[in-house]
Motif scaffolding. Structure first.
Motif, PDB file in Angstrom:
ATOM      1  N   TYR A 180       0.833  -1.206   0.000  1.00 60.99           N
ATOM      2  CA  TYR A 180       0.000   0.000   0.000  1.00 60.99           C
ATOM      3  C   TYR A 180       0.869   1.259   0.000  1.00 60.99           C
ATOM      4  N   LYS A 181       1.908   1.264   0.804  1.00 63.56           N
ATOM      5  CA  LYS A 181       2.798   2.425   0.862  1.00 63.56           C
ATOM      6  C   LYS A 181       3.522   2.607  -0.464  1.00 63.56           C
ATOM      7  N   GLU A 182       3.917   1.502  -1.076  1.00 57.81           N
ATOM      8  CA  GLU A 182       4.594   1.557  -2.372  1.00 57.81           C
ATOM      9  C   GLU A 182       3.686   2.186  -3.427  1.00 57.81           C
ATOM     10  N   VAL A 183       2.424   1.752  -3.439  1.00 60.52           N
ATOM     11  CA  VAL A 183       1.461   2.283  -4.403  1.00 60.52           C
ATOM     12  C   VAL A 183       1.167   3.753  -4.122  1.00 60.52           C
ATOM     13  N   SER A 184       0.922   4.061  -2.851  1.00 60.44           N
ATOM     14  CA  SER A 184       0.604   5.436  -2.462  1.00 60.44           C
ATOM     15  C   SER A 184       1.738   6.395  -2.805  1.00 60.44           C
ATOM     16  N   ASN A 185       2.971   5.994  -2.543  1.00 64.00           N
ATOM     17  CA  ASN A 185       4.121   6.841  -2.856  1.00 64.00           C
ATOM     18  C   ASN A 185       4.291   7.023  -4.362  1.00 64.00           C
ATOM     19  N   ALA A 186       4.059   5.946  -5.109  1.00 64.00           N
ATOM     20  CA  ALA A 186       4.213   6.020  -6.568  1.00 64.00           C
ATOM     21  C   ALA A 186       3.255   7.031  -7.168  1.00 64.00           C
ATOM     22  N   PHE A 187       2.037   7.063  -6.635  1.00 62.83           N
ATOM     23  CA  PHE A 187       1.032   7.951  -7.212  1.00 62.83           C
ATOM     24  C   PHE A 187       1.056   9.356  -6.618  1.00 62.83           C
ATOM     25  N   GLN A 188       2.165   9.721  -6.006  1.00 65.39           N
ATOM     26  CA  GLN A 188       2.404  11.126  -5.672  1.00 65.39           C
ATOM     27  C   GLN A 188       3.115  11.828  -6.834  1.00 65.39           C
ATOM     28  N   GLN A 189       3.437  11.064  -7.878  1.00 69.28           N
ATOM     29  CA  GLN A 189       4.072  11.617  -9.071  1.00 69.28           C
ATOM     30  C   GLN A 189       2.985  11.926 -10.099  1.00 69.28           C
ATOM     31  N   TRP A 190       2.804  13.197 -10.398  1.00 70.98           N
ATOM     32  CA  TRP A 190       1.703  13.611 -11.261  1.00 70.98           C
ATOM     33  C   TRP A 190       1.767  12.982 -12.647  1.00 70.98           C
ATOM     34  N   TRP A 191       2.980  12.815 -13.177  1.00 70.40           N
ATOM     35  CA  TRP A 191       3.104  12.262 -14.524  1.00 70.40           C
ATOM     36  C   TRP A 191       2.673  10.802 -14.581  1.00 70.40           C
ATOM     37  N   LEU A 192       2.926  10.068 -13.483  1.00 70.68           N
ATOM     38  CA  LEU A 192       2.516   8.669 -13.446  1.00 70.68           C
ATOM     39  C   LEU A 192       0.998   8.556 -13.346  1.00 70.68           C
ATOM     40  N   VAL A 193       0.385   9.459 -12.597  1.00 69.42           N
ATOM     41  CA  VAL A 193      -1.081   9.493 -12.494  1.00 69.42           C
ATOM     42  C   VAL A 193      -1.687   9.752 -13.871  1.00 69.42           C
ATOM     43  N   ILE A 194      -1.149  10.729 -14.596  1.00 68.94           N
ATOM     44  CA  ILE A 194      -1.657  11.047 -15.930  1.00 68.94           C
ATOM     45  C   ILE A 194      -1.477   9.861 -16.870  1.00 68.94           C
ATOM     46  N   PHE A 195      -0.315   9.208 -16.780  1.00 70.23           N
ATOM     47  CA  PHE A 195      -0.058   8.034 -17.617  1.00 70.23           C
ATOM     48  C   PHE A 195      -1.083   6.936 -17.355  1.00 70.23           C
ATOM     49  N   TYR A 196      -1.384   6.688 -16.077  1.00 65.42           N
ATOM     50  CA  TYR A 196      -2.352   5.654 -15.738  1.00 65.42           C
ATOM     51  C   TYR A 196      -3.747   6.020 -16.240  1.00 65.42           C
ATOM     52  N   VAL A 197      -4.129   7.273 -16.102  1.00 69.08           N
ATOM     53  CA  VAL A 197      -5.458   7.700 -16.548  1.00 69.08           C
ATOM     54  C   VAL A 197      -5.574   7.562 -18.067  1.00 69.08           C
ATOM     55  N   LEU A 198      -4.536   7.956 -18.797  1.00 73.17           N
ATOM     56  CA  LEU A 198      -4.547   7.823 -20.250  1.00 73.17           C
ATOM     57  C   LEU A 198      -4.584   6.351 -20.662  1.00 73.17           C
ATOM     58  N   ALA A 199      -3.870   5.510 -19.933  1.00 72.45           N
ATOM     59  CA  ALA A 199      -3.886   4.073 -20.225  1.00 72.45           C
ATOM     60  C   ALA A 199      -5.275   3.494 -20.014  1.00 72.45           C
ATOM     61  N   MET A 200      -5.986   3.977 -18.987  1.00 72.33           N
ATOM     62  CA  MET A 200      -7.340   3.505 -18.745  1.00 72.33           C
ATOM     63  C   MET A 200      -8.309   3.997 -19.818  1.00 72.33           C
ATOM     64  N   ALA A 201      -8.030   5.166 -20.384  1.00 72.08           N
ATOM     65  CA  ALA A 201      -8.822   5.640 -21.520  1.00 72.08           C
ATOM     66  C   ALA A 201      -8.614   4.711 -22.714  1.00 72.08           C
ATOM     67  N   ALA A 202      -7.360   4.300 -22.925  1.00 71.37           N
ATOM     68  CA  ALA A 202      -7.064   3.348 -23.998  1.00 71.37           C
ATOM     69  C   ALA A 202      -7.760   2.016 -23.747  1.00 71.37           C
ATOM     70  N   LEU A 203      -7.780   1.580 -22.485  1.00 73.44           N
ATOM     71  CA  LEU A 203      -8.476   0.344 -22.123  1.00 73.44           C
ATOM     72  C   LEU A 203      -9.959   0.446 -22.435  1.00 73.44           C
ATOM     73  N   ALA A 204     -10.551   1.587 -22.137  1.00 69.24           N
ATOM     74  CA  ALA A 204     -11.973   1.794 -22.393  1.00 69.24           C
ATOM     75  C   ALA A 204     -12.284   1.627 -23.876  1.00 69.24           C
ATOM     76  N   PHE A 205     -11.512   2.289 -24.734  1.00 69.09           N
ATOM     77  CA  PHE A 205     -11.744   2.192 -26.176  1.00 69.09           C
ATOM     78  C   PHE A 205     -11.442   0.783 -26.684  1.00 69.09           C
ATOM     79  N   HIS A 206     -10.432   0.141 -26.112  1.00 74.81           N
ATOM     80  CA  HIS A 206     -10.082  -1.224 -26.508  1.00 74.81           C
ATOM     81  C   HIS A 206     -11.238  -2.177 -26.219  1.00 74.81           C
ATOM     82  N   LEU A 207     -11.887  -1.989 -25.072  1.00 73.41           N
ATOM     83  CA  LEU A 207     -12.964  -2.883 -24.668  1.00 73.41           C
ATOM     84  C   LEU A 207     -14.279  -2.582 -25.386  1.00 73.41           C
TER      85      LEU A 207
END
Length: 256
Positions: A180-207
């Motif tokens: 949990y701490k590893e995940v929480s710390n990772a998502f304090q990086q704004w660029w990684l959050v944006i990357f994940y959100v964009l990837a989920m947008a790609a997942l949405a269109f893929h599905l």
């Protein structure tokens, strides 16, 4: 070549492999999302860390996880094969795109799939690899059984040998790796959050295309069931699941 090999090397056979592996990955998304919802609990990660330990140490789940890794690889390879064969069959692209009624996602499954494959590699490197290689920090939880109140503290690796959970004088003591701490710390990086959100947008269109296409490949596209398949494909898999995954990094970035 055997009849079995011939069947799966045919166009229909390749589509069937894509269909079955894709549906298996869809089922995994539901389980993974349900487990990751533990990130929203206000318990300093206790429920999520328990979930992570269970998913990586329960033998039947570990067996399924190897099937999952195999499905990702097979699904990716077969997607590349199908894309290359389609291009070979039509080496010169149309000057004017045909108006065949196909949606954007169905015409760009290769691009969407590539984005998702890169996302999976990044995701596994950030969390799966660190968790399995012993790079994750450690934590101890002490939960009062009567009140339910939980206190936690970080512990050194030398104080910790393996996951333990026991009751001591009315207190539930749990020691585990702190993913949990590893995940929480990772998502304090704004660029990684944006990357994940964009990837989920790609997942949405893929599905949007992939889920319904799978049932069509299997021949389960009877007009009686088509509305239900479209509803589940759109609202559950194409909208609900990507939104659920995208909400987690945003939540951790804003509130943790």
């Amino acid at each position: 070549m055997s009849n079995f090999s011939s069947a799966f090397s045919s166009t229909l056979g390749r589509k069937l492999v894509m269909c079955l592996t894709g549906l298996f990955l869809c089922s995994f998304l539901i389980v993974h999302l349900a487990g990751n919802f533990q990130l929203f609990k206000n318990d300093d990660g206790l429920a999520f860390n328990q979930y992570a330990h269970f998913m990586t140490h329960f033998t039947p789940i570990k067996v399924v996880s190897y099937l999952l890794y195999s499905s990702i690889i097979i699904h990716t390879i077969w997607a590349i094969v199908i894309t290359l064969m389609n291009r070979k069959a039509r080496p010169i692209s149309y000057a004017i795109k045909p108006k065949d009624g196909s949606i954007w996602s169905s015409r760009n499954m290769g691009i969407l799939g590539t984005i998702l494959f890169v996302f999976i590699v990044v995701h596994m490197a950030n969390f799966w690899y660190k968790y399995h290689s012993g790079e994750t920090p450690y934590i101890e939880y002490r939960t009062d059984i009567n009140s339910g109140a939980t206190m936690s503290k970080s512990i050194n690796e030398s104080e910790f040998t393996e996951y333990v959970s026991f009751v001591d004088n009315g207190v539930q003591v749990t020691k585990s790796e702190d993913l949990y701490k590893e995940v929480s710390n990772a998502f304090q990086q704004w660029w990684l959050v944006i990357f994940y959100v964009l990837a989920m947008a790609a997942l949405a269109f893929h599905l949007v295309h992939g889920f319904q296409s799978a049932f069509q490949t299997l021949g389960w596209n009877h007009h009686k069931y088509r509305p239900l398949i479209k509803f589940i494909g759109l609202w559950v898999f194409s909208i609900g699941i990507p939104l659920g995954f995208a909400a987690m990094p945003i939540y951790l970035f804003l509130f943790k």
